[in-house]
Enzyme design. Structure first.
Site, PDB file in Angstrom:
ATOM      1  N   HIS A 295      41.467   2.986  33.125  1.00  0.00           N
ATOM      2  CA  HIS A 295      41.896   4.027  32.163  1.00  0.00           C
ATOM      3  C   HIS A 295      40.746   3.907  30.848  1.00  0.00           C
ATOM      4  CE1 HIS A 295      45.710   2.626  33.968  1.00  0.00           C
ATOM      5  NE2 HIS A 295      46.183   3.741  33.417  1.00  0.00           N
TER       6      HIS A 295
ATOM      7  N   ASP B 143      40.711  -0.581  30.743  1.00  0.00           N
ATOM      8  CA  ASP B 143      40.462  -1.336  31.951  1.00  0.00           C
ATOM      9  C   ASP B 143      39.984  -0.234  32.931  1.00  0.00           C
ATOM     10  OD1 ASP B 143      42.632   0.549  33.431  1.00  0.00           O
ATOM     11  OD2 ASP B 143      44.079  -0.721  32.537  1.00  0.00           O
TER      12      ASP B 143
ATOM     13  N   SER C   7      49.422   8.620  33.046  1.00  0.00           N
ATOM     14  CA  SER C   7      49.043   7.707  31.856  1.00  0.00           C
ATOM     15  C   SER C   7      47.820   8.053  31.151  1.00  0.00           C
ATOM     16  CB  SER C   7      48.825   6.293  32.484  1.00  0.00           C
ATOM     17  OG  SER C   7      48.034   6.385  33.318  1.00  0.00           O
TER      18      SER C   7
END
Length: 424
Positions: free
Chosen positions: A329, A326, A40
């Site tokens: 990330h 967050d 991700s």
């Protein structure tokens, strides 16, 4: 030869002006022939599908999203796709390969095959798997997944014996016991086929311990037999423990061919997926960026264990992962490491990437590319230039030989001239 003193002088002047060219903690590339595998933190498609499109979710610079040089999937990893039903077909090709994934299978997920199993064994499996991936991608351009077809002549089907949480193992597949067998003391076989790739990474796994079923203990035994070459690969259970063991996997690099999977006891396993390796290349070390959680979650160091020179360079941040989107990330340190993908660099080494190939304050270890061959060592008082001694030694030898020849010739002519004068 006449240019060498000038080169020494110029290099010393540069050193005195403070030009050090230190290695930088980034991943980069020599040219445009590179590829990145990720999750991700480099999955541009995942960001595009969020609302709003917040690129702070990634550690990758969004300018690289349209490069066509990235294969990434949020929530996944190459290891996870290799073994489990949660699958993404990682596919890419390049001379220079970079990996920034692995965090989606860590001790945080606490996977183990059975309730009495061991996640430590799965962390060991992860390290062995990535060792094979990194070593082989240093000599292959292309990586993708392929399905492995197999033929089992019995009536039993594959069973989801090994599962935990949302993760269900499907590579290798377990073939259930036939109904007419009263226990697991039996021999059974299945054919499988590898075709279309130069080589393949396939799993060969056993329960390394005493497996209990209906008051009986079994020793696992699995073999792969290459019917074309006669080569056999096998594992037998060697541990006497009855709890705390799990599915130990070895990762074989096999050629195309017809194979036979053989079980002498317990359940038959047969590979269903393989890493497809294609297009041999000149040796080019891969680059691996540490893939870990914020310290609030437990991570592992298996990609670091797997990434060893000379086939692999490992890059890591010195601080905790703290994202801006967050906590997991958008970390500034890892964003800085990946920023090196925005430009070409001439030299790679264990210590980092060198931006210039002339002189450096650090000698490159395990160098690759066009690397500095000299070091500028700054003392508190005066810059001292240290160079590769071989050219200077050779120059000294040549000068010494030249001096000897000149002296011999002078003596010869002096003696000859004196003799002629005496004769006159």
């Amino acid at each position: 030869m006449f240019l060498l003193p000038r080169f020494v002088l110029v290099s010393c002047i540069i050193g005195s002006l403070g030009f050090e060219n230190p290695p930088t903690n980034v991943v980069s590339h020599l040219n445009g022939d590179w590829f990145l595998f990720g999750d991700s933190r480099s999955d541009c498609n995942h960001v595009v599908n969020t609302n709003p499109r917040n690129y702070s979710y990634m550690d990758l610079n969004p300018a690289l999203c349209d490069s066509g040089k990235i294969s990434s999937k949020a929530g996944n990893s190459i290891f996870r796709s290799f073994h489990f039903t949660d699958f993404y077909n990682y596919t890419g090709e390049g001379q220079q390969i970079i990996f920034y994934e692995g965090v989606n299978f860590t001790p945080y997920h606490a996977f183990k095959c059975t309730t009495s199993g061991s996640n430590d064994i799965w962390m060991q499996n992860k390290g062995l798997f990535y060792t094979q991936v990194y070593k082989n991608m240093a000599v292959y351009r292309s990586l993708t997944f392929v399905n492995v077809p197999y033929v089992y002549n019995g009536s039993a089907q594959s069973t989801a014996l090994c599962k935990s949480g949302s993760l269900v193992l499907n590579n290798p597949a377990y073939i259930a016991r036939e109904a007419n067998f009263g226990d697991y003391y039996y021999k059974v076989e299945a054919d499988f086929y590898l075709s279309g790739c130069d080589e393949y990474i396939v799993p060969l796994c056993i329960f390394n311990g005493k497996f209990l079923s209906n008051t009986k203990y079994y020793d696992d035994s699995q073999y792969y037999f290459n019917k074309d070459t006669g080569v056999i690969y096998g594992l037998n259970s060697t541990e006497t423990i009855t709890t705390g063991f799990d599915f130990n996997c070895h990762y074989l690099v096999l050629p195309s061919g017809n194979y036979l999977a053989i079980s002498n006891e317990l359940l038959l396993t047969v590979p269903t997926k393989a890493i497809c390796l294609n297009k041999r290349k000149d040796f080019t070390p891969v680059q691996v960026v540490d893939s870990r959680w914020n310290n609030a979650r437990q991570s592992d160091n298996m990609t670091a264990v797997a990434c060893q020179p000379p086939y692999c360079y490992f890059r890591n941040s010195t601080t905790n992962y703290v994202g801006v989107y967050d906590i997991n990330h958008g970390d500034a340190g890892f964003t800085s490491i990946l920023s090196g993908l925005l430009y070409d660099s001439p030299c790679f080494s264990q210590q980092g990437v060198f931006r210039y190939n002339n002189v450096s304050s650090v000698w490159p270890l395990y160098p690759y590319g066009r690397c500095p061959t000299a070091a500028d060592i700054n003392t508190p008082d005066v810059p001292i230039c240290v160079y590769d001694p071989l050219p200077l030694i050779l120059l000294g030898i040549l000068l010494g030989v030249a001096v000897i020849i000149i002296v011999v010739l002078l003596l010869y002519f002096m003696v000859d001239n004196g003799t002629r004068l005496h004769d006159a």
